[in-house]
Design a protein around this motif. Structure first.
Motif, PDB file in Angstrom:
ATOM      1  N   GLU A 296      41.602  24.908 -14.980  1.00  0.00           N
ATOM      2  CA  GLU A 296      42.778  24.184 -15.470  1.00  0.00           C
ATOM      3  C   GLU A 296      43.176  24.672 -16.854  1.00  0.00           C
ATOM      4  O   GLU A 296      44.366  24.848 -17.147  1.00  0.00           O
ATOM      5  N   ALA A 297      42.175  24.881 -17.717  1.00  0.00           N
ATOM      6  CA  ALA A 297      42.459  25.327 -19.077  1.00  0.00           C
ATOM      7  C   ALA A 297      43.128  26.705 -19.083  1.00  0.00           C
ATOM      8  O   ALA A 297      44.103  26.928 -19.815  1.00  0.00           O
ATOM      9  N   ILE A 298      42.631  27.614 -18.259  1.00  0.00           N
ATOM     10  CA  ILE A 298      43.204  28.964 -18.219  1.00  0.00           C
ATOM     11  C   ILE A 298      44.619  28.922 -17.660  1.00  0.00           C
ATOM     12  O   ILE A 298      45.534  29.582 -18.183  1.00  0.00           O
TER      13      ILE A 298
ATOM     14  N   LEU B   1      47.388  18.519 -31.040  1.00  0.00           N
ATOM     15  CA  LEU B   1      48.655  18.388 -31.767  1.00  0.00           C
ATOM     16  C   LEU B   1      49.273  19.756 -32.077  1.00  0.00           C
ATOM     17  O   LEU B   1      50.458  19.841 -32.391  1.00  0.00           O
ATOM     18  N   SER B   2      48.465  20.806 -31.958  1.00  0.00           N
ATOM     19  CA  SER B   2      48.975  22.167 -32.158  1.00  0.00           C
ATOM     20  C   SER B   2      49.469  22.783 -30.856  1.00  0.00           C
ATOM     21  O   SER B   2      49.871  23.955 -30.833  1.00  0.00           O
ATOM     22  N   GLY B   3      49.430  22.002 -29.783  1.00  0.00           N
ATOM     23  CA  GLY B   3      49.941  22.469 -28.508  1.00  0.00           C
ATOM     24  C   GLY B   3      48.919  23.127 -27.607  1.00  0.00           C
ATOM     25  O   GLY B   3      49.273  23.650 -26.544  1.00  0.00           O
ATOM     26  N   PHE B   4      47.652  23.106 -28.004  1.00  0.00           N
ATOM     27  CA  PHE B   4      46.596  23.692 -27.187  1.00  0.00           C
ATOM     28  C   PHE B   4      45.967  22.638 -26.281  1.00  0.00           C
ATOM     29  O   PHE B   4      46.161  21.440 -26.461  1.00  0.00           O
TER      30      PHE B   4
ATOM     31  N   ILE C  32      50.471  20.190 -24.159  1.00  0.00           N
ATOM     32  CA  ILE C  32      50.298  21.122 -23.051  1.00  0.00           C
ATOM     33  C   ILE C  32      50.266  20.386 -21.714  1.00  0.00           C
ATOM     34  O   ILE C  32      50.725  20.893 -20.691  1.00  0.00           O
ATOM     35  N   GLY C  33      49.768  19.138 -21.718  1.00  0.00           N
ATOM     36  CA  GLY C  33      49.743  18.352 -20.491  1.00  0.00           C
ATOM     37  C   GLY C  33      51.099  17.850 -20.058  1.00  0.00           C
ATOM     38  O   GLY C  33      51.260  17.414 -18.909  1.00  0.00           O
ATOM     39  N   GLN C  34      52.075  17.895 -20.947  1.00  0.00           N
ATOM     40  CA  GLN C  34      53.446  17.543 -20.582  1.00  0.00           C
ATOM     41  C   GLN C  34      54.207  18.771 -20.094  1.00  0.00           C
ATOM     42  O   GLN C  34      55.185  18.643 -19.366  1.00  0.00           O
TER      43      GLN C  34
ATOM     44  N   SER D 257      27.877  13.500 -18.170  1.00  0.00           N
ATOM     45  CA  SER D 257      27.401  14.789 -17.640  1.00  0.00           C
ATOM     46  C   SER D 257      28.545  15.521 -16.942  1.00  0.00           C
ATOM     47  O   SER D 257      28.369  16.099 -15.869  1.00  0.00           O
ATOM     48  N   HIS D 258      29.696  15.514 -17.595  1.00  0.00           N
ATOM     49  CA  HIS D 258      30.934  15.963 -16.954  1.00  0.00           C
ATOM     50  C   HIS D 258      31.757  16.800 -17.923  1.00  0.00           C
ATOM     51  O   HIS D 258      31.800  16.517 -19.125  1.00  0.00           O
ATOM     52  N   ALA D 259      32.383  17.839 -17.394  1.00  0.00           N
ATOM     53  CA  ALA D 259      33.297  18.679 -18.166  1.00  0.00           C
ATOM     54  C   ALA D 259      34.726  18.395 -17.731  1.00  0.00           C
ATOM     55  O   ALA D 259      34.988  18.208 -16.534  1.00  0.00           O
ATOM     56  N   VAL D 260      35.647  18.374 -18.695  1.00  0.00           N
ATOM     57  CA  VAL D 260      37.048  18.110 -18.395  1.00  0.00           C
ATOM     58  C   VAL D 260      37.943  18.981 -19.264  1.00  0.00           C
ATOM     59  O   VAL D 260      37.510  19.561 -20.260  1.00  0.00           O
ATOM     60  N   PHE D 261      39.196  19.038 -18.871  1.00  0.00           N
ATOM     61  CA  PHE D 261      40.246  19.691 -19.645  1.00  0.00           C
ATOM     62  C   PHE D 261      41.083  18.591 -20.287  1.00  0.00           C
ATOM     63  O   PHE D 261      41.679  17.769 -19.598  1.00  0.00           O
ATOM     64  N   LEU D 262      41.091  18.529 -21.621  1.00  0.00           N
ATOM     65  CA  LEU D 262      41.908  17.556 -22.343  1.00  0.00           C
ATOM     66  C   LEU D 262      43.275  18.171 -22.603  1.00  0.00           C
ATOM     67  O   LEU D 262      43.374  19.298 -23.103  1.00  0.00           O
ATOM     68  N   ASP D 263      44.348  17.420 -22.270  1.00  0.00           N
ATOM     69  CA  ASP D 263      45.665  18.050 -22.337  1.00  0.00           C
ATOM     70  C   ASP D 263      46.729  17.289 -23.138  1.00  0.00           C
ATOM     71  O   ASP D 263      47.817  17.823 -23.361  1.00  0.00           O
ATOM     72  N   GLN D 264      46.450  16.063 -23.571  1.00  0.00           N
ATOM     73  CA  GLN D 264      47.436  15.372 -24.398  1.00  0.00           C
ATOM     74  C   GLN D 264      46.840  14.125 -25.040  1.00  0.00           C
ATOM     75  O   GLN D 264      45.797  13.623 -24.624  1.00  0.00           O
ATOM     76  N   LEU D 265      47.536  13.645 -26.055  1.00  0.00           N
ATOM     77  CA  LEU D 265      47.177  12.426 -26.763  1.00  0.00           C
ATOM     78  C   LEU D 265      48.304  11.416 -26.638  1.00  0.00           C
ATOM     79  O   LEU D 265      49.456  11.779 -26.397  1.00  0.00           O
TER      80      LEU D 265
END
Length: 256
Positions: A94-96, A190-193, A68-70, A203-211
């Motif tokens: 970012e996730a939405i 890996l499922s594209g989410f 999704i990050g690509q 103490s931080h929240a992030v959006f993970l988008d690729q491996l």
């Protein structure tokens, strides 16, 4: 320039964040896995990809541009939390946005400030699980309805913002960590989410988008990170494993 975080240098990153004025933004979740009425438990519905398949599948997916990050890259200037403790809101935005694009809908920039009603319109750290519950009911408005970034006063926002926010409601989402939060996070990516996660050591929240797989053969996970331009991160080792909740958004309502 990307930041690379591992078990050896994470404290330097934390210290740099504090020195830059970033306050604690992500708070420990208030619910147990499986307690959220609007979220399915990921491990009960999605088969977990075996670890021996991770590296070859990551390499194949990177080559195909399938993460999704690509396919979606948020503008770091537009998703910059500017020293506020609102990482939980900006990374959720970012996730939405990523889900909207992955659903084949036109991209629209959202206003994370429009969900501050969940904490009485205060600029403060908050819980990822409660933020998602709020968005599942109230949605998130487009930036054009909150033209002044970091405004927490709804009287300064454009009329109709509440109704407009309902166009971007978290419709389907999963709660990760039912069995193995890291294996579930890898499977989701890996499922594209994308994954909306928190790290207690930061103490931080992030959006993970690729491996990806680094030159040492280690799996690394990427986040655009809401700390601003030049602060996207690649995490590996224990510091890559979500520790304050990990969630997957699969679909959102969207009508413009």
């Amino acid at each position: 320039m990307s930041l690379f975080i591992d078990d050896n240098n994470f404290q330097e990153v934390v210290d740099a964040s504090v020195a830059a004025g970033f306050e604690a933004g992500a708070l420990p979740r208030q619910t147990q896995i499986g307690e959220l009425a609007c979220a399915l438990v990921f491990s009960e519905h999605i088969p977990i990809i075996p670890p021996e398949e991770w590296v070859p599948r990551i390499k194949d997916m990177q080559a195909a541009g399938g993460f999704i990050g690509q396919r979606f890259q948020p503008d770091p200037k537009a998703h910059y939390q500017n020293g506020t403790p609102l990482c939980w809101a900006f990374s959720l935005g970012e996730a939405i946005e990523g889900v909207i694009v992955s659903m084949g809908q036109p991209y629209r920039l959202l206003a994370p400030e429009s969900i501050l009603g969940v904490c009485n319109y205060r600029k403060q750290g908050f819980y990822l699980d409660r933020a998602l519950e709020w968005v599942a009911e109230h949605g998130m408005a487009r930036r054009e309805f909150v033209p002044q970034m970091y405004s927490s006063n709804p009287r300064e926002w454009k009329q109709g913002w509440e109704q407009a926010a309902l166009n971007n409601v978290a419709l389907e989402w999963f709660d990760l960590g039912g069995k193995d939060v890291w294996a579930e996070t890898v499977t989701a990516l890996l499922s594209g989410f994308g994954c909306y996660v928190g790290y207690d050591w930061w103490s931080h929240a992030v959006f993970l988008d690729q491996l990806a797989v680094n030159d040492k053969g280690q799996i690394v996970v990427h986040s655009p990170n809401s700390h601003g331009p030049g602060n996207d991160v690649w995490l590996t080792g224990n510091k890559a494993v979500p520790s304050m909740g990990s969630f997957v958004l699969r679909s959102v309502t969207y009508s413009g």
